[in-house]
Design an enzyme around this catalytic site. Structure first.
Site, PDB file in Angstrom:
ATOM      1  N   HIS A 155     -49.082 -58.040  19.756  1.00 63.20           N
ATOM      2  CA  HIS A 155     -50.073 -58.755  20.575  1.00 63.20           C
ATOM      3  C   HIS A 155     -50.041 -58.093  21.957  1.00 63.20           C
ATOM      4  O   HIS A 155     -48.995 -57.593  22.381  1.00 63.20           O
ATOM      5  CB  HIS A 155     -49.696 -60.209  20.818  1.00 63.20           C
ATOM      6  CG  HIS A 155     -49.522 -61.064  19.614  1.00 63.20           C
ATOM      7  ND1 HIS A 155     -48.371 -61.087  18.878  1.00 63.20           N
ATOM      8  CD2 HIS A 155     -50.335 -61.988  19.056  1.00 63.20           C
ATOM      9  CE1 HIS A 155     -48.491 -61.966  17.897  1.00 63.20           C
ATOM     10  NE2 HIS A 155     -49.666 -62.527  17.978  1.00 63.20           N
ATOM     11  N   ASP A 185     -47.087 -59.204  23.949  1.00 66.39           N
ATOM     12  CA  ASP A 185     -45.751 -58.762  23.507  1.00 66.39           C
ATOM     13  C   ASP A 185     -45.344 -57.505  24.256  1.00 66.39           C
ATOM     14  O   ASP A 185     -44.174 -57.315  24.574  1.00 66.39           O
ATOM     15  CB  ASP A 185     -45.727 -58.382  22.016  1.00 66.39           C
ATOM     16  CG  ASP A 185     -46.185 -59.490  21.120  1.00 66.39           C
ATOM     17  OD1 ASP A 185     -46.060 -60.660  21.510  1.00 66.39           O
ATOM     18  OD2 ASP A 185     -46.668 -59.170  20.006  1.00 66.39           O
ATOM     19  N   GLU A 216     -56.627 -64.189  10.091  1.00 64.06           N
ATOM     20  CA  GLU A 216     -55.385 -64.671   9.475  1.00 64.06           C
ATOM     21  C   GLU A 216     -55.460 -66.193   9.316  1.00 64.06           C
ATOM     22  O   GLU A 216     -55.328 -66.930  10.288  1.00 64.06           O
ATOM     23  CB  GLU A 216     -54.192 -64.271  10.350  1.00 64.06           C
ATOM     24  CG  GLU A 216     -52.866 -64.663   9.751  1.00 64.06           C
ATOM     25  CD  GLU A 216     -51.677 -64.141  10.554  1.00 64.06           C
ATOM     26  OE1 GLU A 216     -51.746 -63.023  11.113  1.00 64.06           O
ATOM     27  OE2 GLU A 216     -50.671 -64.860  10.617  1.00 64.06           O
ATOM     28  N   GLU A 251     -50.641 -64.721   5.103  1.00 59.23           N
ATOM     29  CA  GLU A 251     -49.214 -64.891   5.395  1.00 59.23           C
ATOM     30  C   GLU A 251     -48.598 -65.871   4.415  1.00 59.23           C
ATOM     31  O   GLU A 251     -49.140 -66.954   4.165  1.00 59.23           O
ATOM     32  CB  GLU A 251     -49.056 -65.390   6.835  1.00 59.23           C
ATOM     33  CG  GLU A 251     -47.615 -65.673   7.201  1.00 59.23           C
ATOM     34  CD  GLU A 251     -47.420 -65.855   8.697  1.00 59.23           C
ATOM     35  OE1 GLU A 251     -48.047 -65.135   9.485  1.00 59.23           O
ATOM     36  OE2 GLU A 251     -46.617 -66.727   9.057  1.00 59.23           O
ATOM     37  N   ASP A 296     -43.942 -73.472  10.422  1.00 53.80           N
ATOM     38  CA  ASP A 296     -43.963 -72.032  10.192  1.00 53.80           C
ATOM     39  C   ASP A 296     -42.600 -71.454  10.602  1.00 53.80           C
ATOM     40  O   ASP A 296     -42.452 -70.952  11.709  1.00 53.80           O
ATOM     41  CB  ASP A 296     -45.089 -71.469  11.076  1.00 53.80           C
ATOM     42  CG  ASP A 296     -45.627 -70.139  10.585  1.00 53.80           C
ATOM     43  OD1 ASP A 296     -45.248 -69.710   9.486  1.00 53.80           O
ATOM     44  OD2 ASP A 296     -46.438 -69.535  11.310  1.00 53.80           O
ATOM     45  N   ASP A 300     -41.119 -68.870   9.561  1.00 48.72           N
ATOM     46  CA  ASP A 300     -41.151 -67.403   9.650  1.00 48.72           C
ATOM     47  C   ASP A 300     -39.821 -66.754   9.300  1.00 48.72           C
ATOM     48  O   ASP A 300     -39.323 -65.887  10.019  1.00 48.72           O
ATOM     49  CB  ASP A 300     -41.556 -66.957  11.073  1.00 48.72           C
ATOM     50  CG  ASP A 300     -43.038 -67.153  11.349  1.00 48.72           C
ATOM     51  OD1 ASP A 300     -43.809 -67.242  10.386  1.00 48.72           O
ATOM     52  OD2 ASP A 300     -43.414 -67.202  12.535  1.00 48.72           O
ATOM     53  N   ASP A 314     -43.803 -60.522   9.555  1.00 48.93           N
ATOM     54  CA  ASP A 314     -44.028 -61.576  10.549  1.00 48.93           C
ATOM     55  C   ASP A 314     -42.903 -62.593  10.357  1.00 48.93           C
ATOM     56  O   ASP A 314     -43.110 -63.712   9.906  1.00 48.93           O
ATOM     57  CB  ASP A 314     -45.405 -62.200  10.330  1.00 48.93           C
ATOM     58  CG  ASP A 314     -45.822 -63.062  11.505  1.00 48.93           C
ATOM     59  OD1 ASP A 314     -44.994 -63.251  12.418  1.00 48.93           O
ATOM     60  OD2 ASP A 314     -46.971 -63.543  11.519  1.00 48.93           O
TER      61      ASP A 314
HETATM   62  C1  XLS Z   1     -48.531 -67.376  13.653  1.00 47.96           C
HETATM   63  C2  XLS Z   1     -49.110 -66.140  13.170  1.00 47.96           C
HETATM   64  C3  XLS Z   1     -49.055 -64.989  14.157  1.00 47.96           C
HETATM   65  C4  XLS Z   1     -50.037 -63.936  13.751  1.00 47.96           C
HETATM   66  C5  XLS Z   1     -50.385 -62.981  14.828  1.00 47.96           C
HETATM   67  O1  XLS Z   1     -48.263 -68.295  12.887  1.00 47.96           O
HETATM   68  O2  XLS Z   1     -48.497 -65.801  11.967  1.00 47.96           O
HETATM   69  O3  XLS Z   1     -47.768 -64.492  14.262  1.00 47.96           O
HETATM   70  O4  XLS Z   1     -49.573 -63.224  12.661  1.00 47.96           O
HETATM   71  O5  XLS Z   1     -51.001 -63.603  15.894  1.00 47.96           O
HETATM   72 NI    NI Z   2     -48.798 -64.018  10.926  1.00 48.85          NI
HETATM   73 NI    NI Z   3     -47.366 -67.488  11.048  1.00 49.93          NI
END
Ligand code: XLS
Ligand code: NI
Ligand code: NI
Length: 438
Positions: A102, A105, A233, A269, A308, A310, A340
């Protein structure tokens, strides 16, 4: 270049399934040719800048636990350069072909729009310099339109048109930089494009705004000759209670409405699929059936938690099924597999990032090899073909094409005295075929 926390670490290499080295790839041999292509080109792995270089382990209940040298610097631009040095060192250690970022980032927010954009372009130039001596390329860029308080009520779907303008300006520059760095895709994740209560939300208006925003992005892509894919996304919730890009099917409806279904694809995702009440392979198969499969964000959620998380993936069956559907769809093209995923709050050492990626790369590669085996054996495909074979006859194909009216179907069925018999779906047999690959 200065030393970074990754400089002393050797580059991870493929050593094969019998290796006892925990920091070697056991399944990911980038040069192994599978179904006519090296694994490197099938998988197109990417490291996510935000999780690996930016996240500091803070959670809603606790302070940061990860202290990287660039996080404590007073000079924010020097910190951004140090972070970039560390990032490219990490890419070298992992030896993966892509990264993703991003705007926020890589470069710090300034005290005006102009300053923020200037910071971003300065560090983007620095990344270009780093890329000139690195093997790692850019899979996609994106804009962070969710962290700053100005975006608390959304970016494209904010009730305030000035925020829409601010977001549009930011995305324009992010697209310029993504193109300049040779990015193969541009991603839009609608972080706060949704709502918490309808008491303060005009949903119809916000969807109109979202459609306009995306149309502007697509127009601009053509204007600047960006040859990458534009990807949305989907995510059903978090941070807002209801997000407009709920899942693949919802986004398809949105794209259709604004005539963008041939211009935009999806970045799917795993954790978002789970939050939407789907499996990852469901989202992949849905996108593929609609011609929208673009790229993947690889991670996992925790079925016991509704957010999330992740996490780095570790479920071989889930990975195999996802990869199988990628293969059925003919692969990811310009897309890739972006981690991610973030290390847990207690995994505070730089090595933890390497362990995390090594495990996830291997899991995906192993799942891919099993999926390729299923494709090569062809038994699942044969069973599927057989199950739908009835539609190949002239009359049935004509019915599917819309050449027979309802009353005609009824008349013929009545005349024949149609009496179709149930046939087994053979679920357990097919599950056994999958299980046999493990
Ligand atoms: C958040 C998203 C983010 C996107 C990019 O839940 O997964 O990380 O992949 O903005
Ligand atoms: Ni993502
Ligand atoms: Ni995400």
């Amino acid at each position: 270049m200065s030393q970074t926390i990754f400089t002393a670490m050797p580059t991870v290499t493929y050593e094969g399934p019998t290796s006892q080295n925990e920091l070697a790839y056991r399944w990911y041999d980038p040069d192994q040719v599978v179904l006519g292509q090296p694994l490197r080109e099938h998988m197109r792995f990417a490291v996510a800048y935000w999780h690996s270089l930016v996240m500091n382990g803070a959670d809603p209940f606790g302070a940061p636990t990860l202290h990287r040298p660039w996080m404590d610097r007073d000079d924010a631009m020097q910190a951004a350069r140090d972070k970039a040095d560390a990032a490219f060192d990490l890419f070298r250690v992992l030896d993966l072909p892509f990264f993703t970022f991003h705007d926020r980032d890589i470069a710090p927010e300034g005290d005006s729009l102009g300053q923020s954009l200037a910071n971003f372009h300065t560090i983007a130039d620095y990344l270009a310099e780093k890329m000139s001596t690195s093997k790692t390329r850019l899979l996609w860029g994106t804009a962070n339109l969710f962290t700053h308080p100005r975006f608390m009520s959304g970016a494209a779907t904010n009730p305030d048109p000035e925020i829409f303008r601010y977001a549009a300006t930011t995305v324009k520059h992010c697209m310029d930089v993504t193109k300049a760095l040779g990015g193969e895709n541009y991603v839009l994740w609608g972080g706060r494009e949704g709502y918490d209560t309808l008491l303060n939300t005009d949903m119809g208006h916000e969807l109109e705004q979202a459609g306009r925003f995306l149309s502007l992005v697509v127009e601009y892509k053509h204007k600047i000759g960006f040859s990458g894919q534009i990807l949305i996304e989907p995510k059903p919730k978090e941070p807002t209670t209801h997000q407009y890009d709920f899942d693949a099917a919802t986004v398809f409806g949105f794209l259709k409405r604004f005539g963008l279904e041939t211009e935009v694809k999806l970045n799917l995702e795993a954790n978002h699929a789970l939050l939407a009440g789907h499996s990852f392979e469901h989202e992949i198969a849905t996108a593929a059936s609609l011609g929208l499969l673009g790229s993947l964000d690889i991670n996992r959620g925790d079925p016991l938690l509704g957010w999330d998380t992740d996490q780095f993936p570790n479920d071989l069956q889930a990975a195999t099924l996802a990869m199988y559907h990628v293969l059925l769809a003919g692969g990811l093209g310009k897309g890739g597999m972006n981690f991610d995923a973030k290390i847990r709050r207690q995994s505070i050492d730089p090595e933890d990032l390497v362990y995390a990626h090594v495990g996830a790369v291997d899991l995906c590669a192993r799942g891919f090899l099993k999926a390729a085996q299923l494709v090569e054996e062809g038994r699942l495909a044969a069973a599927l073909q057989d199950r739908y074979a009835g539609w190949n006859s002239t009359e049935n194909a004509a019915m599917l094409r819309g050449e027979v009216a309802l009353e005609q179907i009824a008349a013929e069925a009545e005349e024949k005295g149609l009496n179709p018999q149930p046939r087994s779906g053979r679920q357990e047999r097919l599950e056994n075929l999958l299980a046999r690959t493990f």
